[in-house]
Design a protein around this motif. Structure first.
Motif, PDB file in Angstrom:
ATOM      1  N   THR A  97       0.975  -1.084  -0.049  1.00  0.00           N
ATOM      2  CA  THR A  97      -0.104  -0.069  -0.003  1.00  0.00           C
ATOM      3  C   THR A  97       1.179   1.790   0.137  1.00  0.00           C
ATOM      4  OG1 THR A  97      -0.266   0.175   2.593  1.00  0.00           O
ATOM      5  CG2 THR A  97      -0.998  -1.108   1.477  1.00  0.00           C
ATOM      6  N   SER A  98       0.439   2.097  -0.401  1.00  0.00           N
ATOM      7  CA  SER A  98       0.882   3.693  -0.490  1.00  0.00           C
ATOM      8  C   SER A  98      -0.012   4.458   0.066  1.00  0.00           C
ATOM      9  CB  SER A  98       1.213   4.064  -1.743  1.00  0.00           C
ATOM     10  OG  SER A  98       0.337   4.522  -2.623  1.00  0.00           O
ATOM     11  N   VAL A  99       0.862   5.762   0.216  1.00  0.00           N
ATOM     12  CA  VAL A  99      -0.229   7.417   1.068  1.00  0.00           C
ATOM     13  C   VAL A  99       0.177   8.158  -0.036  1.00  0.00           C
ATOM     14  CG1 VAL A  99      -1.220   8.158   2.703  1.00  0.00           C
ATOM     15  CG2 VAL A  99      -1.242   5.881   2.751  1.00  0.00           C
ATOM     16  N   CYS A 100      -0.607   9.017  -0.352  1.00  0.00           N
ATOM     17  CA  CYS A 100       0.111  10.030  -1.256  1.00  0.00           C
ATOM     18  C   CYS A 100       0.529   9.612  -2.324  1.00  0.00           C
ATOM     19  CB  CYS A 100       0.285  11.333  -0.097  1.00  0.00           C
ATOM     20  SG  CYS A 100       0.808  12.809  -0.919  1.00  0.00           S
ATOM     21  N   THR A 101       2.350  10.734  -1.983  1.00  0.00           N
ATOM     22  CA  THR A 101       3.202  10.456  -3.282  1.00  0.00           C
ATOM     23  C   THR A 101       3.871   9.453  -2.618  1.00  0.00           C
ATOM     24  OG1 THR A 101       4.933  11.778  -2.496  1.00  0.00           O
ATOM     25  CG2 THR A 101       3.472  13.048  -3.820  1.00  0.00           C
ATOM     26  N   GLY A 102       3.201   8.631  -1.788  1.00  0.00           N
ATOM     27  CA  GLY A 102       4.200   7.038  -1.763  1.00  0.00           C
ATOM     28  C   GLY A 102       3.904   6.026  -2.704  1.00  0.00           C
ATOM     29  N   ALA A 103       2.572   6.114  -3.622  1.00  0.00           N
ATOM     30  CA  ALA A 103       2.245   5.406  -5.101  1.00  0.00           C
ATOM     31  C   ALA A 103       3.649   6.103  -5.720  1.00  0.00           C
ATOM     32  CB  ALA A 103       0.921   6.300  -5.399  1.00  0.00           C
ATOM     33  N   PHE A 104       4.030   6.980  -5.858  1.00  0.00           N
ATOM     34  CA  PHE A 104       4.783   6.786  -6.983  1.00  0.00           C
ATOM     35  C   PHE A 104       6.734   6.242  -7.079  1.00  0.00           C
ATOM     36  CE2 PHE A 104       3.159  11.172  -7.363  1.00  0.00           C
ATOM     37  CZ  PHE A 104       2.873  10.815  -8.666  1.00  0.00           C
ATOM     38  N   VAL A 105       6.659   5.846  -5.212  1.00  0.00           N
ATOM     39  CA  VAL A 105       7.617   4.799  -4.682  1.00  0.00           C
ATOM     40  C   VAL A 105       7.823   3.283  -5.711  1.00  0.00           C
ATOM     41  CG1 VAL A 105       9.480   4.014  -3.113  1.00  0.00           C
ATOM     42  CG2 VAL A 105       8.566   5.691  -2.965  1.00  0.00           C
ATOM     43  N   LEU A 106       5.862   2.562  -5.207  1.00  0.00           N
ATOM     44  CA  LEU A 106       5.126   2.067  -5.704  1.00  0.00           C
ATOM     45  C   LEU A 106       5.558   1.786  -7.426  1.00  0.00           C
ATOM     46  CD1 LEU A 106       2.533   0.825  -3.763  1.00  0.00           C
ATOM     47  CD2 LEU A 106       4.710   0.230  -2.896  1.00  0.00           C
TER      48      LEU A 106
ATOM     49  N   THR B 138      -2.986   9.142  -6.125  1.00  0.00           N
ATOM     50  CA  THR B 138      -1.817   9.878  -5.093  1.00  0.00           C
ATOM     51  C   THR B 138      -2.727  11.114  -4.778  1.00  0.00           C
ATOM     52  OG1 THR B 138       0.474  10.373  -5.227  1.00  0.00           O
ATOM     53  CG2 THR B 138      -0.330  11.008  -7.339  1.00  0.00           C
ATOM     54  N   HIS B 139      -1.299  11.586  -4.077  1.00  0.00           N
ATOM     55  CA  HIS B 139      -2.123  13.545  -3.781  1.00  0.00           C
ATOM     56  C   HIS B 139      -2.409  13.918  -5.330  1.00  0.00           C
ATOM     57  CE1 HIS B 139      -0.948  17.599  -2.871  1.00  0.00           C
ATOM     58  NE2 HIS B 139      -1.864  17.045  -1.480  1.00  0.00           N
ATOM     59  N   TRP B 140      -3.370  14.967  -5.495  1.00  0.00           N
ATOM     60  CA  TRP B 140      -4.516  15.367  -6.311  1.00  0.00           C
ATOM     61  C   TRP B 140      -3.102  16.088  -7.259  1.00  0.00           C
ATOM     62  CZ3 TRP B 140      -3.382  20.350  -6.831  1.00  0.00           C
ATOM     63  CH2 TRP B 140      -3.778  21.247  -6.220  1.00  0.00           C
ATOM     64  N   ALA B 141      -2.278  16.933  -6.629  1.00  0.00           N
ATOM     65  CA  ALA B 141      -1.014  17.841  -7.774  1.00  0.00           C
ATOM     66  C   ALA B 141       0.017  16.693  -8.728  1.00  0.00           C
ATOM     67  CB  ALA B 141      -0.075  18.236  -6.100  1.00  0.00           C
TER      68      ALA B 141
ATOM     69  N   THR C  48      -3.670   1.904  -3.019  1.00  0.00           N
ATOM     70  CA  THR C  48      -3.333   3.485  -2.443  1.00  0.00           C
ATOM     71  C   THR C  48      -4.200   5.056  -2.331  1.00  0.00           C
ATOM     72  OG1 THR C  48      -3.596   3.624  -4.959  1.00  0.00           O
ATOM     73  CG2 THR C  48      -1.948   3.127  -4.736  1.00  0.00           C
ATOM     74  N   ALA C  49      -3.674   5.322  -1.296  1.00  0.00           N
ATOM     75  CA  ALA C  49      -4.782   6.212  -0.952  1.00  0.00           C
ATOM     76  C   ALA C  49      -4.298   8.070  -1.477  1.00  0.00           C
ATOM     77  CB  ALA C  49      -4.811   6.390   0.707  1.00  0.00           C
ATOM     78  N   ALA C  50      -5.019   8.717  -1.542  1.00  0.00           N
ATOM     79  CA  ALA C  50      -4.891  10.157  -2.647  1.00  0.00           C
ATOM     80  C   ALA C  50      -3.631  10.305  -1.357  1.00  0.00           C
ATOM     81  CB  ALA C  50      -6.666  10.765  -2.394  1.00  0.00           C
ATOM     82  N   GLY C  51      -3.574  12.150  -0.872  1.00  0.00           N
ATOM     83  CA  GLY C  51      -3.137  12.917  -0.640  1.00  0.00           C
ATOM     84  C   GLY C  51      -2.864  12.530   1.132  1.00  0.00           C
ATOM     85  N   VAL C  52      -2.404  12.906   2.057  1.00  0.00           N
ATOM     86  CA  VAL C  52      -1.754  12.570   3.386  1.00  0.00           C
ATOM     87  C   VAL C  52      -2.954  11.602   4.236  1.00  0.00           C
ATOM     88  CG1 VAL C  52      -1.004  14.540   5.343  1.00  0.00           C
ATOM     89  CG2 VAL C  52      -1.072  14.549   2.961  1.00  0.00           C
TER      90      VAL C  52
END
Length: 209
Positions: free
Chosen positions: A98-107, A120-123, A148-152
């Motif tokens: 799993t990931s949260v926010c920009t952790g998605a980019f690491v996955l 991931t985060h909207w930005a 995966t979760a969006a921002g924070v």
């Protein structure tokens, strides 16, 4: 059940501490904070530290892996980096990665989300396409054994969803009640769809490198 939460210099605190509050309250669950090296790891605001008691080598078969985002996330994405290699290895046996926010980019950098849907985060949502990932503008996205979760703050929602899937709705609802998670924000500025244009513009400037 073992939950491994990754921390690295420059992580965003709520990305990892929100899910920690949920998952850490489930019965028969061990939560371990892991890092490249053991010891205190400082967050992106420079005023809070988490003590990582284990290295990647110490945690070889976690049931759940969680990677948060933060200003230091870019430094963790080298193809031959220790975090990327560890994620590829443990993902073979995890129940949930799993990931949260920009952790998605690491996955995504590890190749785990290629051809999948994620958020991931909207930005940074549109940038997922550069990794072969289909961006989805939802608060939580589940595709296979990836969540995966969006921002924070969305990490709390994701953790509750996982709690329900793992231990049942009543267990998840019990944790929700214990942490009194019943958001009633004073403003309707929690997404780009509801925030005033001037706020969206200001937030964009603050998030720019």
């Amino acid at each position: 059940m073992q939950v491994a939460i990754v921390v690295y210099p420059g992580f965003t605190a709520l990305d990892v501490l929100g899910p920690y509050e949920v998952l850490g309250r489930l019965p028969d669950t061990e939560v371990v904070f892991v890092a490249e090296r053991p010891g205190l790891v400082v967050n992106d605001l420079g005023s809070l530290s988490v003590d990582a008691v284990a290295t990647y080598a110490d945690v070889s078969e976690p049931d759940i892996v969680l990677v948060g985002g933060g200003a230091g996330q870019q430094d963790q994405m080298a193809d031959d980096g220790p975090l990327i290699e560890w994620l590829r290895a443990v993902d073979r046996t995890t129940t949930w990665t799993t990931s949260v926010c920009t952790g998605a980019f690491v996955l995504a950098a590890a190749g785990l989300l290629t051809g999948r849907r994620a958020t991931t985060h909207w930005a940074g949502l549109d940038m997922l396409t550069g990794f072969g990932v289909t961006p989805v503008k939802d608060r939580v996205v589940i595709d296979g054994h990836y969540a995966t979760a969006a921002g924070v703050s969305a990490g709390i929602d994701m953790a509750l969803i996982l709690a329900g899937r793992i231990m049942g709705d009543e267990a998840a609802q019990t944790v929700q009640l214990i942490i009194e998670y019943a958001p009633e924000p004073p403003y309707q500025a929690g997404s780009v769809d509801t925030a005033p244009p001037s706020v969206v513009e200001r937030a964009g400037r603050m998030l720019s490198p």
